[in-house]
Design a protein around this motif. Structure first.
Motif, PDB file in Angstrom:
ATOM      1  N   SER A 119       0.827  -1.215   0.000  1.00 34.60           N
ATOM      2  CA  SER A 119       0.000   0.000   0.000  1.00 34.60           C
ATOM      3  C   SER A 119       0.858   1.261   0.000  1.00 34.60           C
ATOM      4  O   SER A 119       0.585   2.213  -0.739  1.00 34.60           O
ATOM      5  CB  SER A 119      -0.928   0.015   1.208  1.00 34.60           C
ATOM      6  OG  SER A 119      -1.851  -1.034   1.121  1.00 34.60           O
ATOM      7  N   ALA A 120       1.901   1.254   0.831  1.00 33.49           N
ATOM      8  CA  ALA A 120       2.796   2.416   0.893  1.00 33.49           C
ATOM      9  C   ALA A 120       3.513   2.618  -0.437  1.00 33.49           C
ATOM     10  O   ALA A 120       3.686   3.752  -0.897  1.00 33.49           O
ATOM     11  CB  ALA A 120       3.809   2.242   2.019  1.00 33.49           C
ATOM     12  N   ALA A 121       3.915   1.533  -1.079  1.00 32.28           N
ATOM     13  CA  ALA A 121       4.585   1.639  -2.379  1.00 32.28           C
ATOM     14  C   ALA A 121       3.625   2.157  -3.437  1.00 32.28           C
ATOM     15  O   ALA A 121       4.000   2.997  -4.268  1.00 32.28           O
ATOM     16  CB  ALA A 121       5.143   0.280  -2.787  1.00 32.28           C
ATOM     17  N   ASP A 122       2.389   1.682  -3.411  1.00 31.74           N
ATOM     18  CA  ASP A 122       1.377   2.163  -4.365  1.00 31.74           C
ATOM     19  C   ASP A 122       1.102   3.652  -4.169  1.00 31.74           C
ATOM     20  O   ASP A 122       0.905   4.391  -5.139  1.00 31.74           O
ATOM     21  CB  ASP A 122       0.076   1.375  -4.219  1.00 31.74           C
ATOM     22  CG  ASP A 122       0.177  -0.039  -4.786  1.00 31.74           C
ATOM     23  OD1 ASP A 122       1.135  -0.305  -5.546  1.00 31.74           O
ATOM     24  OD2 ASP A 122      -0.695  -0.876  -4.467  1.00 31.74           O
ATOM     25  N   ALA A 123       1.099   4.089  -2.916  1.00 34.68           N
ATOM     26  CA  ALA A 123       0.806   5.487  -2.606  1.00 34.68           C
ATOM     27  C   ALA A 123       1.872   6.429  -3.149  1.00 34.68           C
ATOM     28  O   ALA A 123       1.585   7.583  -3.466  1.00 34.68           O
ATOM     29  CB  ALA A 123       0.661   5.673  -1.104  1.00 34.68           C
ATOM     30  N   ASP A 169       9.741   2.394  -9.341  1.00 33.25           N
ATOM     31  CA  ASP A 169      10.722   1.633  -8.571  1.00 33.25           C
ATOM     32  C   ASP A 169      10.099   1.035  -7.314  1.00 33.25           C
ATOM     33  O   ASP A 169      10.361  -0.116  -6.962  1.00 33.25           O
ATOM     34  CB  ASP A 169      11.913   2.504  -8.190  1.00 33.25           C
ATOM     35  CG  ASP A 169      12.800   2.839  -9.383  1.00 33.25           C
ATOM     36  OD1 ASP A 169      12.740   2.094 -10.388  1.00 33.25           O
ATOM     37  OD2 ASP A 169      13.543   3.837  -9.302  1.00 33.25           O
ATOM     38  N   ALA A 170       9.283   1.831  -6.613  1.00 32.79           N
ATOM     39  CA  ALA A 170       8.606   1.341  -5.405  1.00 32.79           C
ATOM     40  C   ALA A 170       7.633   0.221  -5.763  1.00 32.79           C
ATOM     41  O   ALA A 170       7.518  -0.771  -5.032  1.00 32.79           O
ATOM     42  CB  ALA A 170       7.885   2.478  -4.696  1.00 32.79           C
ATOM     43  N   PHE A 171       6.944   0.365  -6.892  1.00 28.65           N
ATOM     44  CA  PHE A 171       6.006  -0.671  -7.344  1.00 28.65           C
ATOM     45  C   PHE A 171       6.745  -1.984  -7.625  1.00 28.65           C
ATOM     46  O   PHE A 171       6.324  -3.052  -7.203  1.00 28.65           O
ATOM     47  CB  PHE A 171       5.264  -0.200  -8.608  1.00 28.65           C
ATOM     48  CG  PHE A 171       4.452  -1.283  -9.247  1.00 28.65           C
ATOM     49  CD1 PHE A 171       3.228  -1.667  -8.712  1.00 28.65           C
ATOM     50  CD2 PHE A 171       4.919  -1.939 -10.384  1.00 28.65           C
ATOM     51  CE1 PHE A 171       2.479  -2.686  -9.305  1.00 28.65           C
ATOM     52  CE2 PHE A 171       4.177  -2.956 -10.975  1.00 28.65           C
ATOM     53  CZ  PHE A 171       2.960  -3.325 -10.432  1.00 28.65           C
ATOM     54  N   ILE A 172       7.863  -1.883  -8.316  1.00 33.51           N
ATOM     55  CA  ILE A 172       8.652  -3.079  -8.649  1.00 33.51           C
ATOM     56  C   ILE A 172       9.167  -3.742  -7.376  1.00 33.51           C
ATOM     57  O   ILE A 172       9.090  -4.960  -7.215  1.00 33.51           O
ATOM     58  CB  ILE A 172       9.813  -2.712  -9.601  1.00 33.51           C
ATOM     59  CG1 ILE A 172       9.260  -2.314 -10.970  1.00 33.51           C
ATOM     60  CG2 ILE A 172      10.810  -3.863  -9.721  1.00 33.51           C
ATOM     61  CD1 ILE A 172      10.273  -1.680 -11.895  1.00 33.51           C
ATOM     62  N   TRP A 173       9.675  -2.936  -6.448  1.00 35.73           N
ATOM     63  CA  TRP A 173      10.198  -3.470  -5.195  1.00 35.73           C
ATOM     64  C   TRP A 173       9.081  -4.149  -4.395  1.00 35.73           C
ATOM     65  O   TRP A 173       9.244  -5.258  -3.895  1.00 35.73           O
ATOM     66  CB  TRP A 173      10.843  -2.339  -4.389  1.00 35.73           C
ATOM     67  CG  TRP A 173      11.434  -2.787  -3.103  1.00 35.73           C
ATOM     68  CD1 TRP A 173      12.618  -3.424  -2.925  1.00 35.73           C
ATOM     69  CD2 TRP A 173      10.869  -2.646  -1.806  1.00 35.73           C
ATOM     70  NE1 TRP A 173      12.824  -3.693  -1.592  1.00 35.73           N
ATOM     71  CE2 TRP A 173      11.753  -3.220  -0.890  1.00 35.73           C
ATOM     72  CE3 TRP A 173       9.684  -2.084  -1.327  1.00 35.73           C
ATOM     73  CZ2 TRP A 173      11.515  -3.248   0.474  1.00 35.73           C
ATOM     74  CZ3 TRP A 173       9.445  -2.113   0.033  1.00 35.73           C
ATOM     75  CH2 TRP A 173      10.355  -2.692   0.912  1.00 35.73           C
ATOM     76  N   ALA A 174       7.932  -3.494  -4.282  1.00 32.73           N
ATOM     77  CA  ALA A 174       6.810  -4.052  -3.519  1.00 32.73           C
ATOM     78  C   ALA A 174       6.285  -5.320  -4.180  1.00 32.73           C
ATOM     79  O   ALA A 174       5.896  -6.278  -3.492  1.00 32.73           O
ATOM     80  CB  ALA A 174       5.700  -3.016  -3.386  1.00 32.73           C
TER      81      ALA A 174
END
Length: 171
Positions: free
Chosen positions: A139-143, A148-153
């Motif tokens: 959720s935090a990555a989507d926000a 990069d955050a999406f790929i990591w999450a």
């Protein structure tokens, strides 16, 4: 500190520096068959062994001496995991030395001694991420809206759902 083949010629066949140098430079060594990132870890451990026993004669490494080294590493505050990795590396080095004609008899004795020794195993992992924690990370990555955050999450989520190791998900 990598020992070149030229430097090997100058080393005494009866020292651990020679065996470690051969382990790191022989193309048929198990060292040569691992990936570069694994080799980096092996290099760090080999460098530590060079500092500790490099100048020593192979036959000088007795059961008592190995126990003293183990206890000294422990007394300096190193973890059980570190000690286990150090001695696993020494087992690999001595196994390679047992295949080299100049050092085989002496390294076989050390290899036999190491095979009989038992080292404390690192404790099993005691905590795991929960589904709630993983969902919070996603959720935090989507926000953030960041790719990069999406790929990591996504990697974290796949790792959790399929019970994979991080190394199996990366890349």
């Amino acid at each position: 500190r990598f020992i070149s083949e030229f430097a090997l010629v100058e080393l005494d066949f009866g020292t651990w520096a020679y065996v470690i140098g051969r382990y790191r430079s022989d193309t048929f060594s198990t060292y040569a068959t691992v990936k570069a990132n694994t080799r980096e870890g092996y290099d760090r451990l080999c460098d530590k062994w060079l500092d500790v026993i490099g100048a020593a004669r192979i036959e000088a490494l007795t059961f008592e001496h190995l126990c003293q080294i183990r206890d000294a590493i422990h007394s300096k505050g190193y973890s059980v995991d570190h000690i286990h990795r150090m001695f696993t590396q020494l087992r690999q080095i001595s196994s390679h030395g047992a295949l080299i004609s100049e050092t085989k008899d002496k390294c076989r004795e050390v290899r036999f001694t190491l095979a009989q020794m038992r080292f404390q195993m690192p404790a099993k992992k005691s905590s795991y991420a929960s589904r709630v924690q993983i969902e919070a990370i996603v959720s935090a990555a989507d926000a953030t809206g960041s790719e990069d955050a999406f790929i990591w999450a996504t990697g974290i989520l796949v790792q959790f759902e399929l019970t994979l190791r991080a190394v199996d998900v990366r890349g």
